[in-house]
Scaffold this motif. Sequence first.
Motif, PDB file in Angstrom:
ATOM      1  N   LEU A  71       4.899   4.641   3.251  1.00 33.71           N
ATOM      2  CA  LEU A  71       4.810   3.881   2.011  1.00 33.71           C
ATOM      3  C   LEU A  71       4.682   4.782   0.790  1.00 33.71           C
ATOM      4  O   LEU A  71       5.128   4.433  -0.302  1.00 33.71           O
ATOM      5  N   ILE A 126       6.703  -7.318   3.849  1.00 30.49           N
ATOM      6  CA  ILE A 126       7.158  -5.931   4.017  1.00 30.49           C
ATOM      7  C   ILE A 126       6.170  -5.137   4.861  1.00 30.49           C
ATOM      8  O   ILE A 126       6.566  -4.354   5.738  1.00 30.49           O
ATOM      9  N   VAL A 130       4.673  -8.668  -0.413  1.00 32.56           N
ATOM     10  CA  VAL A 130       3.861  -7.552   0.087  1.00 32.56           C
ATOM     11  C   VAL A 130       3.542  -7.749   1.565  1.00 32.56           C
ATOM     12  O   VAL A 130       3.697  -6.836   2.396  1.00 32.56           O
ATOM     13  N   ARG A 175      11.309  -0.221   0.103  1.00 31.80           N
ATOM     14  CA  ARG A 175      10.165   0.383  -0.583  1.00 31.80           C
ATOM     15  C   ARG A 175      10.182   0.032  -2.077  1.00 31.80           C
ATOM     16  O   ARG A 175       9.122  -0.125  -2.696  1.00 31.80           O
ATOM     17  N   TYR A 233       8.783  -3.342  -2.159  1.00 35.11           N
ATOM     18  CA  TYR A 233       7.353  -3.287  -1.842  1.00 35.11           C
ATOM     19  C   TYR A 233       6.527  -2.941  -3.079  1.00 35.11           C
ATOM     20  O   TYR A 233       5.537  -3.630  -3.399  1.00 35.11           O
TER      21      TYR A 233
END
Length: 294
Positions: free
Chosen positions: A66, A55, A52, A185, A188
């Motif tokens: 996001l 990124i 986390v 993503r 993430y």
Amino acid sequence: MSSSLWRRLAESGPFWMIVAGFCFGVMGVFVKLGSSSFSTAELVFYRCLAGVIAILAVALPARRPLWVPWPAMRVHLTRSVSGFVSLMLYFYAIGHLPLPTAVTLNYTSPLFLMLLTALWLKQPPQAGQWLAIVVGFAGVALLLRPTLDATQWLAGVVGLSSGLLASIAYMNVHELGRLGEPEWRTVYYFSLVSSLGAGLVMLCQPQALTPLSFGNLWILLGMGVAATCAQLSMTRAYCKGKSLIVASMAYLTVVFSTLFGMLIWRDVLPVSSYAGMLLIVGCGILSTAASSRR
């Protein structure tokens, strides 16, 4: 290393998959080392928290969005939850089985993926694909047979279950790719959901939390760095190389894990276990090749 050679390697998908396989193997080493001090939830939490942070450190300065619309978010959540549970089971198996055994069981996911494709998408496997599935799970039986005793049978089933749930996660990754979601993503949301999920498990057992110290912090840092490098290298490998070749080379993680297990823990498995590993890896590669042609 000359600059021209490095440029060629930097554009090579297989090279980056070799790096990814090595880094995933290193991550497994740190997970196994940490399993004697940390709970499975703690290891998953710190491993995913590193993802986390890494990124966000790249996405926020670049102002990359996001948030995504609900149809894609729903798939993200399904992928992330199944991936989180799979990772919990995988880390548990690493802590209770020889490293190469746990890694190989997790890499049964292509076999499960072919079965799930037949059940959910109504795409029945061909005769050769059925053979790969049957032979692959025969390899699982060979691999687990020496470990199915009173102390390790549960860990073997848990490791195999991690492969099943990983296949569900991969089905959702494919769907996210079809929706145009970028890889960063996907990683993430998986890292975020896994961090939150593992954090909730940790809060339910606050008395079991391990205090951080200089004596154990290096394990968490090593695990987080190795996992992040592995994810980035794997993503670059798929961007630079042919999908089938790159996906087949992912099984190098099994090779590296076997070498690490022999060097660090003196793991010498029975001949039947190595035969089972070869069957699983070979049939997994065949399953990956079959899936790529669909």
